[in-house]
Design a protein around this motif. Structure first.
Motif, PDB file in Angstrom:
ATOM      1  N   PRO A  33      74.840  47.431 -23.853  1.00  0.00           N
ATOM      2  CA  PRO A  33      74.954  46.057 -23.328  1.00  0.00           C
ATOM      3  C   PRO A  33      75.610  45.078 -24.302  1.00  0.00           C
ATOM      4  O   PRO A  33      76.050  44.006 -23.887  1.00  0.00           O
ATOM      5  N   ASP A  34      75.681  45.430 -25.591  1.00  0.00           N
ATOM      6  CA  ASP A  34      76.314  44.539 -26.568  1.00  0.00           C
ATOM      7  C   ASP A  34      77.811  44.371 -26.321  1.00  0.00           C
ATOM      8  O   ASP A  34      78.434  43.466 -26.874  1.00  0.00           O
ATOM      9  N   ILE A  35      78.383  45.218 -25.501  1.00  0.00           N
ATOM     10  CA  ILE A  35      79.811  45.093 -25.159  1.00  0.00           C
ATOM     11  C   ILE A  35      80.038  43.771 -24.422  1.00  0.00           C
ATOM     12  O   ILE A  35      81.042  43.089 -24.645  1.00  0.00           O
ATOM     13  N   LYS A  36      79.085  43.385 -23.577  1.00  0.00           N
ATOM     14  CA  LYS A  36      79.223  42.157 -22.784  1.00  0.00           C
ATOM     15  C   LYS A  36      79.274  40.911 -23.659  1.00  0.00           C
ATOM     16  O   LYS A  36      79.934  39.938 -23.320  1.00  0.00           O
ATOM     17  N   THR A  37      78.581  40.928 -24.797  1.00  0.00           N
ATOM     18  CA  THR A  37      78.552  39.761 -25.682  1.00  0.00           C
ATOM     19  C   THR A  37      79.662  39.791 -26.718  1.00  0.00           C
ATOM     20  O   THR A  37      79.866  38.821 -27.439  1.00  0.00           O
ATOM     21  N   GLY A  38      80.363  40.911 -26.818  1.00  0.00           N
ATOM     22  CA  GLY A  38      81.440  41.035 -27.792  1.00  0.00           C
ATOM     23  C   GLY A  38      80.987  41.521 -29.156  1.00  0.00           C
ATOM     24  O   GLY A  38      81.788  41.593 -30.086  1.00  0.00           O
ATOM     25  N   GLN A  39      79.714  41.864 -29.287  1.00  0.00           N
ATOM     26  CA  GLN A  39      79.205  42.353 -30.567  1.00  0.00           C
ATOM     27  C   GLN A  39      79.641  43.782 -30.851  1.00  0.00           C
ATOM     28  O   GLN A  39      79.717  44.186 -32.003  1.00  0.00           O
ATOM     29  N   THR A  40      79.905  44.543 -29.804  1.00  0.00           N
ATOM     30  CA  THR A  40      80.355  45.928 -29.939  1.00  0.00           C
ATOM     31  C   THR A  40      81.648  46.105 -29.148  1.00  0.00           C
ATOM     32  O   THR A  40      81.800  45.562 -28.059  1.00  0.00           O
ATOM     33  N   ARG A  41      82.545  46.886 -29.730  1.00  0.00           N
ATOM     34  CA  ARG A  41      83.806  47.159 -29.031  1.00  0.00           C
ATOM     35  C   ARG A  41      83.609  48.306 -28.041  1.00  0.00           C
ATOM     36  O   ARG A  41      82.927  49.281 -28.347  1.00  0.00           O
ATOM     37  N   PRO A  42      84.205  48.186 -26.876  1.00  0.00           N
ATOM     38  CA  PRO A  42      84.135  49.304 -25.925  1.00  0.00           C
ATOM     39  C   PRO A  42      84.951  50.492 -26.428  1.00  0.00           C
ATOM     40  O   PRO A  42      85.798  50.360 -27.318  1.00  0.00           O
ATOM     41  N   ASN A  43      84.718  51.632 -25.821  1.00  0.00           N
ATOM     42  CA  ASN A  43      85.462  52.836 -26.175  1.00  0.00           C
ATOM     43  C   ASN A  43      86.769  52.847 -25.370  1.00  0.00           C
ATOM     44  O   ASN A  43      86.856  53.445 -24.306  1.00  0.00           O
TER      45      ASN A  43
END
Length: 189
Positions: A33-43
Motif C-alpha cells: 500500500p505504500d505505493i499509493k503514498t509514493g513511499q515505495t516505487r512500484p515494480n
C-alpha cells in the motif's frame, strides 16, 4: 474478410494485455500500500515485461494470417489467385483503416467533449459521472485500440501481404498444386 479478422485479433490482444496489466497493478497495490503514498516505487519492470511479452506473443496469430493467407492461396492455386486476393486485402484494408481511425477518434472526442462540460441534453449539462459519460467511457475503451492499434496495423497487413506475395510469386507459379486445373497454360504446368 482478412482485414476484419486481423483487426479483431489485434483489438482482442490489446484487451488481453490491458487486463493482465490491470491485474498486476492491483496485485502490487494490494501487496504494498505504500505505493499509493509514493513511499515505495512500484515494480515497473514487471509491467514492462507484461507489455513486451504481450506485444510479441499476441501478434503471432495475426502475423500467421498475414503471411499464411498468400502462402496458402499461392501454393494451392498459383499466382493468379494471389493476384485476386491482394486487391481484396488492399481495398477492404484501406477502407477499414480509415474507418477505424475516424470511429476511434470520434469515440475519444465524444468522451472529451462530455468531460469538458459543454454537452447538454434538454438544457441540462452532462459531465463526468453522468450516464452519458459512462457510455462515452465504454465507447472510448473500444475506440482507443481501434484508432491506435487496429487502424495503423492494417497498413502493415496490406504492405506485408503484397511484398510477401511478390517475393514468392515465382515459387507459387512452379509449385501450385491446383493451378493446372484453373490455368493449364501457366508456366508451372
Amino acid at each position: 474478410m482478412l482485414p476484419y479478422a486481423f483487426s479483431a485479433l489485434t483489438m482482442k490482444s490489446v484487451g488481453k494485455a490491458a487486463l493482465e496489466m490491470v491485474k498486476e497493478v492491483r496485485r502490487q497495490l494490494t501487496e504494498n500500500p505504500d505505493i499509493k503514498t509514493g513511499q515505495t516505487r512500484p515494480n515497473y519492470e514487471r509491467c514492462i515485461t507484461i507489455a513486451t511479452k504481450s506485444a510479441v506473443f499476441e501478434m503471432f496469430l495475426p502475423a500467421t494470417i498475414v503471411l499464411g493467407t498468400p502462402l496458402l492461396v499461392g501454393v494451392l492455386f498459383g499466382p493468379q489467385a494471389v493476384a485476386g486476393v491482394l486487391p481484396g486485402i488492399l481495398v477492404s484494408g484501406a477502407a477499414m483503416a480509415v474507418s477505424s481511425a475516424n470511429a476511434g477518434g470520434a469515440w475519444d472526442n465524444a468522451k472529451k467533449y462530455i468531460e469538458s462540460g459543454q454537452f447538454t441534453v434538454s438544457g441540462v449539462v452532462k459531465k463526468k459521472g453522468s450516464n452519458e459519460h459512462k457510455a462515452a467511457v465504454i465507447g472510448d475503451t473500444v475506440g482507443d485500440p481501434l484508432k491506435d492499434t487496429s487502424g495503423p496495423s492494417l497498413n502493415i497487413l496490406v504492405k506485408l501481404s503484397a511484398i510477401f506475395s511478390l517475393v514468392f510469386c515465382q515459387f507459387f507459379d512452379k509449385t501450385a498444386l491446383l493451378q493446372c486445373v484453373f490455368s493449364p497454360t501457366s508456366a508451372g504446368c
